[in-house]
Design a protein around this motif. Structure first.
Motif, PDB file in Angstrom:
ATOM      1  N   LYS A  87      91.906 110.239 -76.120  1.00 30.07           N
ATOM      2  CA  LYS A  87      90.700 109.737 -74.485  1.00 30.07           C
ATOM      3  C   LYS A  87      91.590 110.716 -73.198  1.00 30.07           C
ATOM      4  O   LYS A  87      92.545 111.492 -73.692  1.00 30.07           O
ATOM      5  CB  LYS A  87      91.743 108.063 -74.602  1.00 30.07           C
ATOM      6  CG  LYS A  87      90.766 107.441 -76.221  1.00 30.07           C
ATOM      7  CD  LYS A  87      91.577 105.974 -75.729  1.00 30.07           C
ATOM      8  CE  LYS A  87      91.133 105.193 -77.443  1.00 30.07           C
ATOM      9  NZ  LYS A  87      91.152 104.078 -76.843  1.00 30.07           N
ATOM     10  N   LYS A  88      90.357 109.967 -72.344  1.00 29.01           N
ATOM     11  CA  LYS A  88      91.348 110.589 -71.294  1.00 29.01           C
ATOM     12  C   LYS A  88      91.344 108.950 -70.602  1.00 29.01           C
ATOM     13  O   LYS A  88      91.389 108.361 -69.629  1.00 29.01           O
ATOM     14  CB  LYS A  88      90.139 111.484 -70.402  1.00 29.01           C
ATOM     15  CG  LYS A  88      89.474 112.617 -71.067  1.00 29.01           C
ATOM     16  CD  LYS A  88      88.852 113.365 -70.126  1.00 29.01           C
ATOM     17  CE  LYS A  88      86.915 113.219 -70.579  1.00 29.01           C
ATOM     18  NZ  LYS A  88      86.018 113.757 -69.459  1.00 29.01           N
ATOM     19  N   GLY A  89      92.605 110.535 -69.665  1.00 28.65           N
ATOM     20  CA  GLY A  89      92.757 108.777 -68.388  1.00 28.65           C
ATOM     21  C   GLY A  89      92.126 109.031 -67.180  1.00 28.65           C
ATOM     22  O   GLY A  89      91.290 109.835 -66.892  1.00 28.65           O
ATOM     23  N   PRO A  90      92.515 108.194 -66.608  1.00 28.91           N
ATOM     24  CA  PRO A  90      91.833 107.944 -64.731  1.00 28.91           C
ATOM     25  C   PRO A  90      91.359 108.789 -64.481  1.00 28.91           C
ATOM     26  O   PRO A  90      90.625 109.279 -63.093  1.00 28.91           O
ATOM     27  CB  PRO A  90      91.878 106.621 -64.559  1.00 28.91           C
ATOM     28  CG  PRO A  90      93.264 106.217 -64.308  1.00 28.91           C
ATOM     29  CD  PRO A  90      93.747 107.076 -66.298  1.00 28.91           C
ATOM     30  N   HIS A  91      92.422 109.573 -64.426  1.00 29.53           N
ATOM     31  CA  HIS A  91      92.812 111.063 -63.152  1.00 29.53           C
ATOM     32  C   HIS A  91      92.787 112.187 -64.116  1.00 29.53           C
ATOM     33  O   HIS A  91      93.023 113.071 -63.582  1.00 29.53           O
ATOM     34  CB  HIS A  91      94.389 110.904 -62.716  1.00 29.53           C
ATOM     35  CG  HIS A  91      94.292 109.245 -61.401  1.00 29.53           C
ATOM     36  ND1 HIS A  91      93.501 108.824 -60.925  1.00 29.53           N
ATOM     37  CD2 HIS A  91      95.112 108.421 -61.605  1.00 29.53           C
ATOM     38  CE1 HIS A  91      93.494 108.356 -60.558  1.00 29.53           C
ATOM     39  NE2 HIS A  91      94.601 107.767 -61.396  1.00 29.53           N
ATOM     40  N   ALA A  92      92.637 112.002 -65.515  1.00 32.15           N
ATOM     41  CA  ALA A  92      92.555 113.607 -66.223  1.00 32.15           C
ATOM     42  C   ALA A  92      91.325 113.991 -65.957  1.00 32.15           C
ATOM     43  O   ALA A  92      90.046 113.349 -66.535  1.00 32.15           O
ATOM     44  CB  ALA A  92      92.816 112.933 -67.569  1.00 32.15           C
ATOM     45  N   ASP A  93      91.245 115.639 -65.249  1.00 29.78           N
ATOM     46  CA  ASP A  93      89.613 115.776 -64.798  1.00 29.78           C
ATOM     47  C   ASP A  93      89.566 117.040 -65.792  1.00 29.78           C
ATOM     48  O   ASP A  93      89.450 118.006 -65.471  1.00 29.78           O
ATOM     49  CB  ASP A  93      90.278 116.368 -63.306  1.00 29.78           C
ATOM     50  CG  ASP A  93      88.601 116.990 -62.964  1.00 29.78           C
ATOM     51  OD1 ASP A  93      87.521 117.184 -63.591  1.00 29.78           O
ATOM     52  OD2 ASP A  93      89.021 117.493 -61.962  1.00 29.78           O
ATOM     53  N   LEU A  94      89.487 116.478 -67.074  1.00 32.65           N
ATOM     54  CA  LEU A  94      88.578 117.429 -67.772  1.00 32.65           C
ATOM     55  C   LEU A  94      87.219 117.309 -68.503  1.00 32.65           C
ATOM     56  O   LEU A  94      86.952 116.244 -68.701  1.00 32.65           O
ATOM     57  CB  LEU A  94      89.953 117.516 -69.157  1.00 32.65           C
ATOM     58  CG  LEU A  94      91.043 118.326 -68.570  1.00 32.65           C
ATOM     59  CD1 LEU A  94      92.311 117.387 -70.439  1.00 32.65           C
ATOM     60  CD2 LEU A  94      91.643 119.476 -68.681  1.00 32.65           C
ATOM     61  N   THR A  95      86.985 118.232 -69.182  1.00 34.74           N
ATOM     62  CA  THR A  95      85.192 118.446 -69.525  1.00 34.74           C
ATOM     63  C   THR A  95      85.959 118.136 -71.088  1.00 34.74           C
ATOM     64  O   THR A  95      87.065 118.124 -71.251  1.00 34.74           O
ATOM     65  CB  THR A  95      84.700 119.969 -69.603  1.00 34.74           C
ATOM     66  OG1 THR A  95      85.336 120.584 -69.984  1.00 34.74           O
ATOM     67  CG2 THR A  95      84.020 120.138 -68.402  1.00 34.74           C
ATOM     68  N   ASP A  96      84.765 117.671 -71.308  1.00 27.17           N
ATOM     69  CA  ASP A  96      85.186 117.440 -73.980  1.00 27.17           C
ATOM     70  C   ASP A  96      85.293 119.056 -73.601  1.00 27.17           C
ATOM     71  O   ASP A  96      86.243 119.254 -74.887  1.00 27.17           O
ATOM     72  CB  ASP A  96      84.006 116.249 -74.453  1.00 27.17           C
ATOM     73  CG  ASP A  96      83.973 115.290 -74.073  1.00 27.17           C
ATOM     74  OD1 ASP A  96      84.560 114.367 -72.798  1.00 27.17           O
ATOM     75  OD2 ASP A  96      82.384 114.671 -74.168  1.00 27.17           O
TER      76      ASP A  96
END
Length: 118
Positions: A87-96
């Motif tokens: 999962k990604k948190g709200p500020h995790a700016d990563l592509t899949d």
């Protein structure tokens, strides 16, 4: 999605350049990463309630912020890692793609193949 589901969404050739960007020394370990990709893609995952969560983190030494997941998330056998939700948190700016490559990188460096325990 589980780590294995994310992994199956990409070919190894798509992931490896991202891994090399994260860890340039990985160029010399291509075979190891490819074997891990093959094994993680095909093994039977173990369902886990634990999550691999990517979020904005702070490095107290460099005073810089970065997106990552806690190392503890990856200290397991690959079958357990394959079954963990990512999962990604709200500020995790990563592509899949970046997130999947980072999971594979950490699985190789910190996790262990279930076959290595035999």
């Amino acid at each position: 999605m589980t780590f294995q589901q994310l992994l199956k969404a990409y070919e190894f050739g798509e992931l490896f350049p991202e891994i090399v960007t994260m860890l340039p020394q990985a160029r010399t370990m291509r075979r190891r990463f490819e074997q891990a990709y093959d094994e993680l893609s095909t093994l039977r995952p173990v369902a886990s309630k634990k999550v691999i969560r990517y979020e904005l983190m702070h490095d107290p030494d460099s005073k810089e912020d970065f997106v990552g997941a806690d190392d503890e998330c990856f200290r397991a056998t690959w079958d357990v890692l394959a079954g963990k939700e990512v999962k990604k948190g709200p500020h995790a700016d990563l592509t899949d793609l970046e997130m999947t490559a980072n999971c594979l990188l950490n699985a190789v460096l910190q996790g262990s193949s279930p076959h290595s325990r035999r």
